[in-house]
Design a protein around this motif. Structure first.
Motif, mmCIF file in Angstrom:
data_model
loop_
_atom_site.group_PDB
_atom_site.id
_atom_site.type_symbol
_atom_site.label_atom_id
_atom_site.label_comp_id
_atom_site.label_asym_id
_atom_site.label_seq_id
_atom_site.Cartn_x
_atom_site.Cartn_y
_atom_site.Cartn_z
ATOM 1 N N THR A 1 0.849 -1.192 0.000
ATOM 2 C CA THR A 1 0.000 0.000 0.000
ATOM 3 C C THR A 1 0.885 1.242 0.000
ATOM 4 N N ALA A 2 0.244 2.365 -0.213
ATOM 5 C CA ALA A 2 0.920 3.656 -0.105
ATOM 6 C C ALA A 2 0.484 4.362 1.179
ATOM 7 N N THR A 3 0.125 3.581 2.194
ATOM 8 C CA THR A 3 -0.373 4.150 3.453
ATOM 9 C C THR A 3 0.738 4.537 4.418
ATOM 10 N N THR A 4 1.972 4.230 4.131
ATOM 11 C CA THR A 4 3.127 4.396 5.032
ATOM 12 C C THR A 4 2.741 3.853 6.403
ATOM 13 N N ASP A 5 2.838 4.667 7.457
ATOM 14 C CA ASP A 5 2.475 4.187 8.795
ATOM 15 C C ASP A 5 1.098 4.694 9.220
ATOM 16 N N GLY A 6 0.291 5.105 8.245
ATOM 17 C CA GLY A 6 -1.067 5.560 8.541
ATOM 18 C C GLY A 6 -1.883 4.441 9.173
ATOM 19 N N ARG A 7 -2.780 4.851 10.042
ATOM 20 C CA ARG A 7 -3.563 3.876 10.793
ATOM 21 C C ARG A 7 -5.050 4.021 10.473
ATOM 22 N N MET A 8 -5.758 2.916 10.665
ATOM 23 C CA MET A 8 -7.204 2.952 10.502
ATOM 24 C C MET A 8 -7.857 1.936 11.429
#
Length: 130
Positions: free
Chosen positions: A2-9
């Motif tokens: 993904t291209a979310t890096t260390d983004g959280r959900m």
């Protein structure tokens, strides 16, 4: 990948979504709201990979890529270029923190907390052991 890096959900079990979706409109008192349905904790894809690794008994890794690389990869698999920008853009949005949020909706509607991702992973461990 993904291209979310260390983004959280707030990953949420589809069963929790379904329970709220069935219960909320059937309640005696109308909710008059659009429920934000999330899991118990905000996790990055690296966190998810670690939890799946633990129950699968094998290493699972999240590979982070740039927005451009994600967009181009999707386009290279046949996704129309204009559409490929949409999921890559959602990843970029997650990387910026837009989905790093939690909601008490499941517990408020159902009277019980949502399933944790760790519990979900354990319940589906056999799928990742293959």
């Amino acid at each position: 990948m993904t291209a979310t890096t260390d983004g959280r959900m707030g990953f949420v079990d589809v069963h929790d979504i379904a329970q709220v979706g069935v219960r909320a409109p059937a309640d005696e008192h109308p909710h008059n709201t659009a429920h934000l349905i999330t899991g118990l904790e905000a996790l990055s894809y690296a966190d998810v990979a670690a939890l799946v690794s633990a129950v699968a008994g094998r290493p699972i890794h999240h590979r982070g890529v740039s927005y451009e690389a994600m967009r181009d990869l999707l386009a290279a698999t046949g996704v129309p270029e204009g559409f490929a920008e949409l999921p890559a853009g959602m990843d970029r949005s997650i990387a910026k923190g837009t989905e790093d949020r939690l909601s008490p909706a499941v517990e408020e509607v159902m009277g019980q907390p949502p399933c944790s991702f760790a519990d979900f992973a354990a319940a589906h461990a056999s799928a990742w052991r293959r």
